[in-house]
Structures are given as structure tokens and as C-alpha cells.
Scaffold this active site. Structure first.
Site, PDB file in Angstrom:
ATOM      1  CB  SER A 141      -0.871  -0.018   1.256  1.00  0.00           C
ATOM      2  OG  SER A 141      -1.429   1.238   1.479  1.00  0.00           O
ATOM      3  CE1 TYR A 199      -3.983  -2.894   5.535  1.00  0.00           C
ATOM      4  CE2 TYR A 199      -3.629  -0.540   5.197  1.00  0.00           C
ATOM      5  CZ  TYR A 199      -3.810  -1.812   4.681  1.00  0.00           C
ATOM      6  OH  TYR A 199      -3.816  -2.005   3.327  1.00  0.00           O
ATOM      7  CE  LYS A 214      -1.447  -4.393   3.324  1.00  0.00           C
ATOM      8  NZ  LYS A 214      -1.760  -5.757   2.846  1.00  0.00           N
ATOM      9  CG  PHE A 237      -0.995   5.370  -5.005  1.00  0.00           C
ATOM     10  CD1 PHE A 237      -0.015   4.416  -5.299  1.00  0.00           C
ATOM     11  CD2 PHE A 237      -0.592   6.526  -4.370  1.00  0.00           C
ATOM     12  CE1 PHE A 237       1.331   4.627  -4.994  1.00  0.00           C
ATOM     13  CE2 PHE A 237       0.753   6.759  -4.062  1.00  0.00           C
ATOM     14  CZ  PHE A 237       1.709   5.807  -4.381  1.00  0.00           C
TER      15      PHE A 237
HETATM   16  N1  LIG Z   1      -8.808  -1.659  -0.835  1.00  0.00           N
HETATM   17  C1  LIG Z   1      -7.825  -0.789  -0.563  1.00  0.00           C
HETATM   18  O1  LIG Z   1      -8.070   0.412  -0.449  1.00  0.00           O
HETATM   19  C2  LIG Z   1      -6.390  -1.282  -0.431  1.00  0.00           C
HETATM   20  C3  LIG Z   1      -5.337  -0.353  -0.549  1.00  0.00           C
HETATM   21  C4  LIG Z   1      -4.026  -0.816  -0.400  1.00  0.00           C
HETATM   22  C5  LIG Z   1      -3.773  -2.154  -0.131  1.00  0.00           C
HETATM   23  N2  LIG Z   1      -4.824  -3.019  -0.009  1.00  0.00           N
HETATM   24  C6  LIG Z   1      -4.546  -4.421   0.306  1.00  0.00           C
HETATM   25  O2  LIG Z   1      -5.021  -5.233  -0.721  1.00  0.00           O
HETATM   26  C7  LIG Z   1      -5.463  -6.492  -0.193  1.00  0.00           C
HETATM   27  C8  LIG Z   1      -6.871  -6.760  -0.670  1.00  0.00           C
HETATM   28  O3  LIG Z   1      -7.701  -5.672  -0.305  1.00  0.00           O
HETATM   29  P1  LIG Z   1      -9.266  -5.688  -0.572  1.00  0.00           P
HETATM   30  O4  LIG Z   1      -9.704  -4.276  -0.607  1.00  0.00           O
HETATM   31  O5  LIG Z   1      -9.582  -6.583  -1.692  1.00  0.00           O
HETATM   32  O6  LIG Z   1      -9.753  -6.315   0.820  1.00  0.00           O
HETATM   33  P2  LIG Z   1     -10.922  -7.382   1.095  1.00  0.00           P
HETATM   34  O7  LIG Z   1     -11.136  -7.374   2.576  1.00  0.00           O
HETATM   35  O8  LIG Z   1     -12.085  -7.126   0.219  1.00  0.00           O
HETATM   36  O9  LIG Z   1     -10.249  -8.754   0.639  1.00  0.00           O
HETATM   37  C9  LIG Z   1      -9.394  -9.505   1.476  1.00  0.00           C
HETATM   38  C10 LIG Z   1      -9.899 -10.936   1.482  1.00  0.00           C
HETATM   39  O10 LIG Z   1      -9.013 -11.716   2.284  1.00  0.00           O
HETATM   40  C11 LIG Z   1      -9.793 -12.578   3.122  1.00  0.00           C
HETATM   41  N3  LIG Z   1      -8.953 -12.848   4.303  1.00  0.00           N
HETATM   42  C12 LIG Z   1      -8.530 -11.974   5.261  1.00  0.00           C
HETATM   43  N4  LIG Z   1      -7.728 -12.601   6.138  1.00  0.00           N
HETATM   44  C13 LIG Z   1      -7.631 -13.910   5.735  1.00  0.00           C
HETATM   45  C14 LIG Z   1      -6.943 -15.038   6.224  1.00  0.00           C
HETATM   46  N5  LIG Z   1      -6.171 -14.978   7.306  1.00  0.00           N
HETATM   47  N6  LIG Z   1      -7.092 -16.216   5.561  1.00  0.00           N
HETATM   48  C15 LIG Z   1      -7.861 -16.314   4.444  1.00  0.00           C
HETATM   49  N7  LIG Z   1      -8.522 -15.258   3.938  1.00  0.00           N
HETATM   50  C16 LIG Z   1      -8.412 -14.068   4.569  1.00  0.00           C
HETATM   51  C17 LIG Z   1     -11.085 -11.828   3.402  1.00  0.00           C
HETATM   52  O11 LIG Z   1     -12.163 -12.685   3.690  1.00  0.00           O
HETATM   53  C18 LIG Z   1     -11.304 -11.081   2.081  1.00  0.00           C
HETATM   54  O12 LIG Z   1     -12.103 -11.831   1.176  1.00  0.00           O
HETATM   55  C19 LIG Z   1      -5.327  -6.384   1.328  1.00  0.00           C
HETATM   56  O13 LIG Z   1      -4.114  -6.983   1.713  1.00  0.00           O
HETATM   57  C20 LIG Z   1      -5.271  -4.887   1.556  1.00  0.00           C
HETATM   58  O14 LIG Z   1      -4.575  -4.557   2.729  1.00  0.00           O
HETATM   59  C21 LIG Z   1      -6.119  -2.613  -0.171  1.00  0.00           C
END
Ligand SMILES: NC(=O)c1ccc[n+]([C@@H]2O[C@H](COP(=O)([O-])OP(=O)(O)OC[C@H]3O[C@@H](n4cnc5c(N)ncnc54)[C@H](O)[C@@H]3O)[C@@H](O)[C@H]2O)c1
Length: 340
Positions: free
Chosen positions: A124, A149, A153, A178
């Protein structure tokens, strides 16, 4: 390649699964549905025309993760699974450190035990901390983050860098997103936050369908064109394409680990985004201006030139397309994915 997508039922993971299938890869998903619903799977299968094998367990379970690698052929891993709510991570730091770090340890261990050496990780822009010059560049060395959080990362980037350097042949891409927004153009899948959305775009979309009254804009006295905070909003379909590009680049990467910014390189303000959504949904969206939120930075965006050049990838979709696609998803699914 046969790609294991951890967190593949989540927001970004589900769009990436479709992009991987469209690019000719085989996919299997592991997700414990802690922040997603199993009903998304049928929609992903309908959109991709493929059956998508799902393993429903928590990746912090070392034995189950081991068994998965022992029984399935896996050529590469894209690791999305993790908790992601900044505010919640301040209230529940142990849960965040445990889930985000332990899931990575299980995965990396199983990869090492079974000779899987290619990994793409969801990082991120938060790792740039509060002092990096804008636009953010991957060469900035002093990674830090204000929230637990964000710290997960920073830590996972470090862990994976060390592991990649220690194991011959490992190739790891650290993708620093981003602000992911938007939805699949079909309107069949999109962002479906549980409870009150933490992010601006789903909040605006829920006002448009009548689930929320009004937006509170956190401060309009920042040193930006209209006084509201500016962020680099990237369409989730562009982001998904960035994962396919990174995955396919791993084999020709010179070094064991490399970070890439996935952003557009352009900042958009809170009010610009709100007004673009008003145009897309053809309705007036009420807002009031509130106090600044502690910790918010005025404006930042990516320098995406490394990903543009080395991955031969760039974000192409506009803010208006982002809003049109989000509106299609939210208006077709006002309450998000069904429970069953
Ligand atoms: N959405 C954003 O704004 C954003 C920005 C930067 C980074 N990210 C990163 O991208 C990744 C995906 O984000 P997203 O928005 O799709 O989130 P999301 O919560 O929609 O998807 C994450 C998925 O992982 C699953 N999960 C969580 N912990 C788990 C575990 N221990 N075992 C198995 N499954 C697990 C959840 O059920 C979910 O389906 C994350 O790592 C997040 O930190 C997201």
C-alpha cells in the site's frame, strides 16, 4: 501459470481472478470469507466462464496451508488476504498483526517447502509514511506507517524481501496500491464493505442508493485547489491488470524483490470525486464540511513510471469511468452481495 490467489473472494482479489482467467492463467482461491461472501463465487464463475476452485480456510492455519501446497500444483501466489481497516487496526492491533503477519508466514513457509518461488504481494502507499516527497517514488527508503495496519505492510515487505534474498530463485513483486475504486463494468462484482464504509468511494455510492444520508468532508482548508484532500484513485480493473503484468514480469526480473507503485499519477479531491459521482448517478449528493481527521495528509499521488516502464502497464480509466462503473454495481446491488 496456475496461480493461488489468497483473499480472492475480496474486492481486489475477485477482479484480479477475472483478469488472470482472461489472460489464460488457471486460478485457485483461498479465502476464509472473514470480509467477503461466498455468493461472489457464482458471479465470478459466470463472468469468467470457468469453475474457480475455492479453499475456504484461514491462512494463519499452518497445517491447512501446508496441505494445500502438498495437494495442489501451484506455480505462483498472489497474496491479497489480510485485514485492511486503518481505524479498526488502531483499536485491535493484535488481531491485525496476527492475521496479516501469520498468514504471510504460513504462505511463505509452504512456498519454500514446496518449491514455489513467485509471489506478488498487496502492499500500500501507506508505507511511504508522512514525510515522503510527493509524488511517491519506490526509491524512497524510509518506510513507515502511522497505523498498525500500515505497519503490517511495512513489516511484510521487509519479511518478504529477506526471504526472497535468502532463497535462490525467489522473485517477489511488492505492489503499492494507491486508492483502489470502481467495479467490474458488468456491475456484477464490486466493493461491498461490511458496516459503515471506511473509504470515501463506497460511502458516496451508498449515499446515492439511499443507505447513508450525507457525506461529512473531513476539512476544506487544506493547501489544495478546493481545500479538500487529494488522493490518487485507481480503477480496480486497472489494478487487476497491474497484477497480471507483475506476475508475468517476475520470470524476467533481475533482482529477487522489487516494489512497484500502482497508481495513475494524478490527484483528485474529495469534492471532485463527489461531483463526478453526482454526474454518473444523475442525483444530488448532500455533504457537510466537518473537522479535519487526525493523521490525514493533504495530498499525495504516485509516480507510476517504474510500473509503466518495467511492467509495460499503465492505468487508463478515468474518474468518470470509475464513477459510472461503481454506480452500475451499487445501483444493481444496493445491499451488496446477497447472504445466500
Ligand atoms: N482496498 C484498498 O483500499 C487497499 C489499498 C491498499 C492495499 N490493499 C490491500 O489489498 C489487499 C486486498 O484488499 P481488498 O480491498 O480486496 O480487501 P478485502 O477485505 O475485500 O479482501 C481480502 C480478502 O481476504 C480474506 N482474508 C482476510 N484474512 C484472511 C486469512 N487470514 N485467511 C484467508 N482469507 C483471509 C477476506 O475474507 C477477504 O475476502 C489487502 O491486503 C489490503 O490490505 C487494499
Amino acid at each position: 501459470m496456475r496461480v493461488l490467489v489468497s483473499g480472492g473472494a475480496g474486492y481486489i482479489g475477485s477482479h484480479t481472478v477475472l483478469a488472470l482467467v482472461a489472460a489464460g492463467h488457471d486460478v485457485l482461491v483461498v479465502d476464509d470469507f472473514s470480509n467477503s461472501k461466498p455468493t461472489i463465487i457464482a458471479r465470478m464463475e459466470a463472468l469468467s466462464g470457468k469453475s474457480i476452485p475455492i479453499h475456504g480456510f484461514n491462512l494463519t492455519d499452518v497445517d491447512k496451508t501446508e496441505r494445500l501446497f502438498a495437494t495442489e500444483q501451484i506455480d505462483a501466489v498472489i497474496h491479497f488476504a489480510g485485514f485492511k481497516a486503518v481505524g479498526e487496526s488502531v483499536a485491535k492491533p493484535l488481531e491485525y498483526y496476527r492475521n496479516n503477519l501469520d498468514s504471510t508466514f504460513s504462505l511463505a513457509n509452504a512456498m519454500a517447502n514446496h518449491g514455489v518461488a513467485k509471489l506478488v504481494f498487496s502492499s500500500s502507499a501507506t508505507v511511504y509514511g508522512e514525510k515522503a516527497p510527493v509524488p511517491y517514488q519506490e526509491t524512497y527508503e524510509y518506510l513507515s506507517a502511522a497505523s498498525p495496519y500500515g505497519q503490517t505492510k511495512v513489516m511484510v515487505e521487509r519479511v518478504l524481501s529477506d526471504v526472497a534474498k535468502a532463497h535462490a530463485g525467489w522473485k517477489v513483486a511488492l505492489l503499492r496500491y494507491f486508492n483502489p475504486v470502481g467495479a467490474h463494468p458488468s456491475g456484477e462484482i464490486g466493493e461491498d464493505p461490511q458496516g459503515i464504509p471506511n473509504n470515501l468511494m463506497p460511502f458516496i455510492a451508498q449515499i446515492a442508493v439511499g443507505r447513508r444520508d450525507k457525506l461529512v468532508v473531513f476539512g476544506d482548508d487544506y493547501p489544495t485547489a478546493d481545500g479538500t484532500c487529494e488522493r490518487d484513485y485507481i480503477h480496480v480493473m486497472d489494478l487487476a491488470a497491474g497484477h497480471v503484468a507483475a506476475l508475468e514480469h517476475l520470470g524476467s526480473m533481475d533482482e529477487p524483490v522489487r516494489a512497484f507503485n500502482l497508481g495513475t499519477g494524478v490527484g483528485t479531491s474529495v469534492l471532485e470525486l463527489l461531483h463526478a459521482f453526482e454526474r454518473a448517478s444523475d442525483r444530488k449528493l448532500p455533504y457537510v464540511v466537518g473537522d479535519r481527521r487526525p493523521g490525514d495528509l493533504a495530498a499525495y499521488w504516485a509516480d507510476p513510471s517504474r510500473a509503466n516502464q518495467e511492467l509495460n502497464w499503465r492505468a487508463t480509466r478515468t474518474i468518470d469511468e470509475i464513477c459510472a462503473d461503481t454506480w452500475r454495481w451499487q445501483s444493481k446491488n444496493p445491499q451488496g452481495f446477497p447472504d445466500s
